[in-house]
Design a protein around this motif. Sequence first.
Motif, mmCIF file in Angstrom:
data_model
loop_
_atom_site.group_PDB
_atom_site.id
_atom_site.type_symbol
_atom_site.label_atom_id
_atom_site.label_comp_id
_atom_site.label_asym_id
_atom_site.label_seq_id
_atom_site.Cartn_x
_atom_site.Cartn_y
_atom_site.Cartn_z
ATOM 1 N N VAL A 289 2.319 9.325 -5.823
ATOM 2 C CA VAL A 289 2.889 10.728 -5.589
ATOM 3 C C VAL A 289 4.345 11.210 -6.751
ATOM 4 O O VAL A 289 4.236 12.335 -7.009
ATOM 5 C CB VAL A 289 3.526 10.931 -3.807
ATOM 6 N N LEU A 290 4.858 10.192 -6.815
ATOM 7 C CA LEU A 290 5.913 10.439 -7.958
ATOM 8 C C LEU A 290 5.315 10.595 -9.255
ATOM 9 O O LEU A 290 5.838 11.531 -10.296
ATOM 10 C CB LEU A 290 6.840 9.187 -7.860
ATOM 11 N N LEU A 291 4.489 9.963 -9.510
ATOM 12 C CA LEU A 291 3.732 10.132 -10.903
ATOM 13 C C LEU A 291 3.413 11.934 -10.875
ATOM 14 O O LEU A 291 3.776 12.275 -11.979
ATOM 15 C CB LEU A 291 2.419 9.338 -11.050
ATOM 16 N N TYR A 292 2.687 12.002 -9.873
ATOM 17 C CA TYR A 292 2.286 13.570 -10.053
ATOM 18 C C TYR A 292 3.371 14.528 -10.065
ATOM 19 O O TYR A 292 3.406 15.469 -10.873
ATOM 20 C CB TYR A 292 1.305 13.788 -8.945
ATOM 21 N N PHE A 293 4.415 14.241 -9.193
ATOM 22 C CA PHE A 293 5.528 15.153 -9.074
ATOM 23 C C PHE A 293 6.144 15.027 -10.485
ATOM 24 O O PHE A 293 6.801 16.117 -10.792
ATOM 25 C CB PHE A 293 6.595 14.561 -8.234
ATOM 26 N N ASN A 294 6.411 13.971 -11.107
ATOM 27 C CA ASN A 294 6.949 13.771 -12.612
ATOM 28 C C ASN A 294 6.092 14.892 -13.620
ATOM 29 O O ASN A 294 6.799 15.333 -14.542
ATOM 30 C CB ASN A 294 7.120 12.607 -12.912
ATOM 31 N N ILE A 295 4.854 14.603 -13.607
ATOM 32 C CA ILE A 295 4.085 15.497 -14.343
ATOM 33 C C ILE A 295 4.277 16.921 -14.017
ATOM 34 O O ILE A 295 4.476 17.700 -14.988
ATOM 35 C CB ILE A 295 2.574 15.025 -14.305
ATOM 36 N N ILE A 296 4.369 17.390 -12.952
ATOM 37 C CA ILE A 296 4.537 18.687 -12.580
ATOM 38 C C ILE A 296 5.969 19.232 -13.111
ATOM 39 O O ILE A 296 6.127 20.337 -13.566
ATOM 40 C CB ILE A 296 4.419 18.999 -11.146
ATOM 41 N N VAL A 297 7.024 18.449 -12.721
ATOM 42 C CA VAL A 297 8.228 18.832 -13.400
ATOM 43 C C VAL A 297 8.296 18.826 -14.542
ATOM 44 O O VAL A 297 8.799 19.871 -15.439
ATOM 45 C CB VAL A 297 9.391 17.867 -12.626
ATOM 46 N N LEU B 74 0.741 -1.198 -0.047
ATOM 47 C CA LEU B 74 -0.173 -0.003 -0.067
ATOM 48 C C LEU B 74 0.770 1.175 0.087
ATOM 49 O O LEU B 74 0.512 2.363 -0.835
ATOM 50 C CB LEU B 74 -0.925 -0.072 1.062
ATOM 51 N N LEU B 75 2.024 1.258 0.749
ATOM 52 C CA LEU B 75 2.936 2.567 0.739
ATOM 53 C C LEU B 75 3.497 2.750 -0.315
ATOM 54 O O LEU B 75 3.826 3.708 -0.872
ATOM 55 C CB LEU B 75 3.741 2.299 1.760
ATOM 56 N N TYR B 76 3.802 1.468 -1.154
ATOM 57 C CA TYR B 76 4.487 1.470 -2.333
ATOM 58 C C TYR B 76 3.838 2.041 -3.395
ATOM 59 O O TYR B 76 4.278 2.865 -4.208
ATOM 60 C CB TYR B 76 5.074 0.140 -2.771
ATOM 61 N N ASN B 77 2.394 1.854 -3.387
ATOM 62 C CA ASN B 77 1.464 2.403 -4.318
ATOM 63 C C ASN B 77 1.295 3.905 -4.273
ATOM 64 O O ASN B 77 1.004 4.702 -5.036
ATOM 65 C CB ASN B 77 0.254 1.701 -4.272
#
Length: 126
Positions: A19-27, A11-14
Amino acid sequence: MAAKRKNLYILLYNLIALVLLYFNIIVFFSCIYFVLEISGLGYLKDHFSPPAETRHWYSGLTRTMYFSGMTLAAGGYGDITPFGLSRLVAVIESIIGLILPIALVVNYILFPSRNLRLLGSLLKDR
């Protein structure tokens, strides 16, 4: 007990992956805005920053990161306005920001995965 801990790790991995997906899109979109601003094809007008603050090289990066995050989250406060090709990029980013959460929820509803069952078992055990 080991199975419960493993479920929690999954669950924590997902959550971290999301969060990393959204951060990558923002960057990614922030870099596009920054390149458009440097090339003169589009820019972001900050209505409330003092002129002295906008002279620094890092103010362009922070402004584009902030604008990208607000656009993706559909928050748009109105303090920064896109012009030129930045408007088209903002439209594309806002569409992604609206479709992505829907796609994630539909994915869990139409195709209930093992992870959703794990979440249910974690909540049931409490």
